[in-house]
Scaffold this motif. Sequence first.
Motif, PDB file in Angstrom:
ATOM      1  N   ILE A 156     -11.019  -4.647  -7.866  1.00 17.35           N
ATOM      2  CA  ILE A 156     -12.070  -4.891  -6.869  1.00 17.35           C
ATOM      3  C   ILE A 156     -13.429  -4.462  -7.431  1.00 17.35           C
ATOM      4  O   ILE A 156     -14.426  -5.172  -7.293  1.00 17.35           O
ATOM      5  CB  ILE A 156     -11.770  -4.145  -5.553  1.00 17.35           C
ATOM      6  CG1 ILE A 156     -10.479  -4.648  -4.927  1.00 17.35           C
ATOM      7  CG2 ILE A 156     -12.941  -4.265  -4.573  1.00 17.35           C
ATOM      8  CD1 ILE A 156     -10.474  -6.085  -4.501  1.00 17.35           C
ATOM      9  N   LYS A 157     -13.471  -3.318  -8.084  1.00 22.41           N
ATOM     10  CA  LYS A 157     -14.729  -2.826  -8.662  1.00 22.41           C
ATOM     11  C   LYS A 157     -15.258  -3.764  -9.746  1.00 22.41           C
ATOM     12  O   LYS A 157     -16.464  -3.870  -9.949  1.00 22.41           O
ATOM     13  CB  LYS A 157     -14.540  -1.427  -9.257  1.00 22.41           C
ATOM     14  CG  LYS A 157     -14.390  -0.356  -8.228  1.00 22.41           C
ATOM     15  CD  LYS A 157     -14.188   0.995  -8.907  1.00 22.41           C
ATOM     16  CE  LYS A 157     -13.985   2.088  -7.885  1.00 22.41           C
ATOM     17  NZ  LYS A 157     -13.742   3.388  -8.514  1.00 22.41           N
ATOM     18  N   ASN A 170     -16.003  -3.237  -0.966  1.00 21.56           N
ATOM     19  CA  ASN A 170     -15.334  -1.959  -0.744  1.00 21.56           C
ATOM     20  C   ASN A 170     -13.849  -2.216  -0.605  1.00 21.56           C
ATOM     21  O   ASN A 170     -13.432  -3.305  -0.220  1.00 21.56           O
ATOM     22  CB  ASN A 170     -15.853  -1.292   0.530  1.00 21.56           C
ATOM     23  CG  ASN A 170     -17.321  -0.965   0.436  1.00 21.56           C
ATOM     24  OD1 ASN A 170     -17.765  -0.425  -0.559  1.00 21.56           O
ATOM     25  ND2 ASN A 170     -18.075  -1.310   1.458  1.00 21.56           N
ATOM     26  N   SER A 171     -13.068  -1.214  -0.907  1.00 20.60           N
ATOM     27  CA  SER A 171     -11.628  -1.363  -0.722  1.00 20.60           C
ATOM     28  C   SER A 171     -11.068  -0.110  -0.073  1.00 20.60           C
ATOM     29  O   SER A 171     -11.559   0.999  -0.281  1.00 20.60           O
ATOM     30  CB  SER A 171     -10.935  -1.631  -2.055  1.00 20.60           C
ATOM     31  OG  SER A 171     -11.118  -0.542  -2.931  1.00 20.60           O
ATOM     32  N   GLU A 172     -10.078  -0.326   0.737  1.00 19.18           N
ATOM     33  CA  GLU A 172      -9.323   0.760   1.344  1.00 19.18           C
ATOM     34  C   GLU A 172      -7.856   0.461   1.097  1.00 19.18           C
ATOM     35  O   GLU A 172      -7.406  -0.657   1.292  1.00 19.18           O
ATOM     36  CB  GLU A 172      -9.570   0.821   2.847  1.00 19.18           C
ATOM     37  CG  GLU A 172     -10.991   1.144   3.223  1.00 19.18           C
ATOM     38  CD  GLU A 172     -11.223   1.070   4.735  1.00 19.18           C
ATOM     39  OE1 GLU A 172     -10.269   0.733   5.476  1.00 19.18           O
ATOM     40  OE2 GLU A 172     -12.338   1.312   5.155  1.00 19.18           O
ATOM     41  N   LEU A 173      -7.133   1.458   0.653  1.00 15.69           N
ATOM     42  CA  LEU A 173      -5.712   1.262   0.384  1.00 15.69           C
ATOM     43  C   LEU A 173      -4.891   2.046   1.394  1.00 15.69           C
ATOM     44  O   LEU A 173      -5.178   3.205   1.673  1.00 15.69           O
ATOM     45  CB  LEU A 173      -5.373   1.725  -1.029  1.00 15.69           C
ATOM     46  CG  LEU A 173      -5.969   0.821  -2.089  1.00 15.69           C
ATOM     47  CD1 LEU A 173      -6.812   1.612  -3.040  1.00 15.69           C
ATOM     48  CD2 LEU A 173      -4.870   0.112  -2.800  1.00 15.69           C
ATOM     49  N   THR A 174      -3.897   1.366   1.945  1.00 16.50           N
ATOM     50  CA  THR A 174      -2.958   2.030   2.831  1.00 16.50           C
ATOM     51  C   THR A 174      -1.554   1.766   2.312  1.00 16.50           C
ATOM     52  O   THR A 174      -1.329   0.846   1.531  1.00 16.50           O
ATOM     53  CB  THR A 174      -3.071   1.519   4.283  1.00 16.50           C
ATOM     54  OG1 THR A 174      -2.809   0.114   4.318  1.00 16.50           O
ATOM     55  CG2 THR A 174      -4.458   1.806   4.855  1.00 16.50           C
ATOM     56  N   ILE A 175      -0.627   2.577   2.754  1.00 13.65           N
ATOM     57  CA  ILE A 175       0.752   2.445   2.307  1.00 13.65           C
ATOM     58  C   ILE A 175       1.679   2.670   3.497  1.00 13.65           C
ATOM     59  O   ILE A 175       1.358   3.450   4.394  1.00 13.65           O
ATOM     60  CB  ILE A 175       1.057   3.457   1.176  1.00 13.65           C
ATOM     61  CG1 ILE A 175       2.441   3.219   0.602  1.00 13.65           C
ATOM     62  CG2 ILE A 175       0.860   4.882   1.635  1.00 13.65           C
ATOM     63  CD1 ILE A 175       2.723   4.044  -0.637  1.00 13.65           C
ATOM     64  N   GLY A 176       2.774   1.949   3.512  1.00 14.10           N
ATOM     65  CA  GLY A 176       3.740   2.133   4.581  1.00 14.10           C
ATOM     66  C   GLY A 176       4.886   1.156   4.458  1.00 14.10           C
ATOM     67  O   GLY A 176       4.824   0.199   3.690  1.00 14.10           O
ATOM     68  N   PRO A 177       5.926   1.375   5.239  1.00 19.15           N
ATOM     69  CA  PRO A 177       7.109   0.517   5.157  1.00 19.15           C
ATOM     70  C   PRO A 177       6.890  -0.876   5.736  1.00 19.15           C
ATOM     71  O   PRO A 177       7.615  -1.806   5.419  1.00 19.15           O
ATOM     72  CB  PRO A 177       8.165   1.285   5.949  1.00 19.15           C
ATOM     73  CG  PRO A 177       7.380   2.129   6.895  1.00 19.15           C
ATOM     74  CD  PRO A 177       6.109   2.475   6.178  1.00 19.15           C
ATOM     75  N   ASP A 178       5.879  -1.008   6.599  1.00 19.61           N
ATOM     76  CA  ASP A 178       5.544  -2.306   7.185  1.00 19.61           C
ATOM     77  C   ASP A 178       4.079  -2.259   7.641  1.00 19.61           C
ATOM     78  O   ASP A 178       3.432  -1.213   7.572  1.00 19.61           O
ATOM     79  CB  ASP A 178       6.486  -2.680   8.338  1.00 19.61           C
ATOM     80  CG  ASP A 178       6.548  -1.604   9.405  1.00 19.61           C
ATOM     81  OD1 ASP A 178       5.472  -1.177   9.885  1.00 19.61           O
ATOM     82  OD2 ASP A 178       7.664  -1.180   9.766  1.00 19.61           O
ATOM     83  N   LEU A 179       3.555  -3.381   8.104  1.00 13.80           N
ATOM     84  CA  LEU A 179       2.128  -3.452   8.450  1.00 13.80           C
ATOM     85  C   LEU A 179       1.753  -2.605   9.662  1.00 13.80           C
ATOM     86  O   LEU A 179       0.602  -2.214   9.805  1.00 13.80           O
ATOM     87  CB  LEU A 179       1.712  -4.900   8.679  1.00 13.80           C
ATOM     88  CG  LEU A 179       1.680  -5.763   7.422  1.00 13.80           C
ATOM     89  CD1 LEU A 179       1.355  -7.211   7.773  1.00 13.80           C
ATOM     90  CD2 LEU A 179       0.664  -5.232   6.425  1.00 13.80           C
ATOM     91  N   GLN A 180       2.692  -2.306  10.527  1.00 12.38           N
ATOM     92  CA  GLN A 180       2.376  -1.512  11.712  1.00 12.38           C
ATOM     93  C   GLN A 180       2.484  -0.008  11.463  1.00 12.38           C
ATOM     94  O   GLN A 180       2.089   0.779  12.312  1.00 12.38           O
ATOM     95  CB  GLN A 180       3.275  -1.919  12.872  1.00 12.38           C
ATOM     96  CG  GLN A 180       2.973  -3.316  13.354  1.00 12.38           C
ATOM     97  CD  GLN A 180       3.597  -3.599  14.701  1.00 12.38           C
ATOM     98  OE1 GLN A 180       4.370  -2.813  15.224  1.00 12.38           O
ATOM     99  NE2 GLN A 180       3.227  -4.728  15.267  1.00 12.38           N
TER     100      GLN A 180
END
Length: 75
Positions: free
Chosen positions: A26-27, A46-56
């Motif tokens: 992205i940069k 800009n970027s934001e990173l999230t992590i999880g088992p699913d989108l919710q």
Amino acid sequence: VHDSVDIDVDVCYNIGRVAEIVTQSIKDVPTNFERLFDVKFDLPLNSELTIGPDLQNQQPMSSATTCRAFSKGAI
């Protein structure tokens, strides 16, 4: 404008390395755009990173996020 990119990564793949590659990509967009098209790229990205088992069930990605924590359901 808001766009998102979803990347599915095997739980025990190096999640931190994938995050580094995505963030750096992205940069690099403005530089690569100008190099390829000879046009100034004048738009903040800009970027934001999230992590999880699913989108919710997403949580912000941090350097402390580990495969072990993710696979044990801590995230």
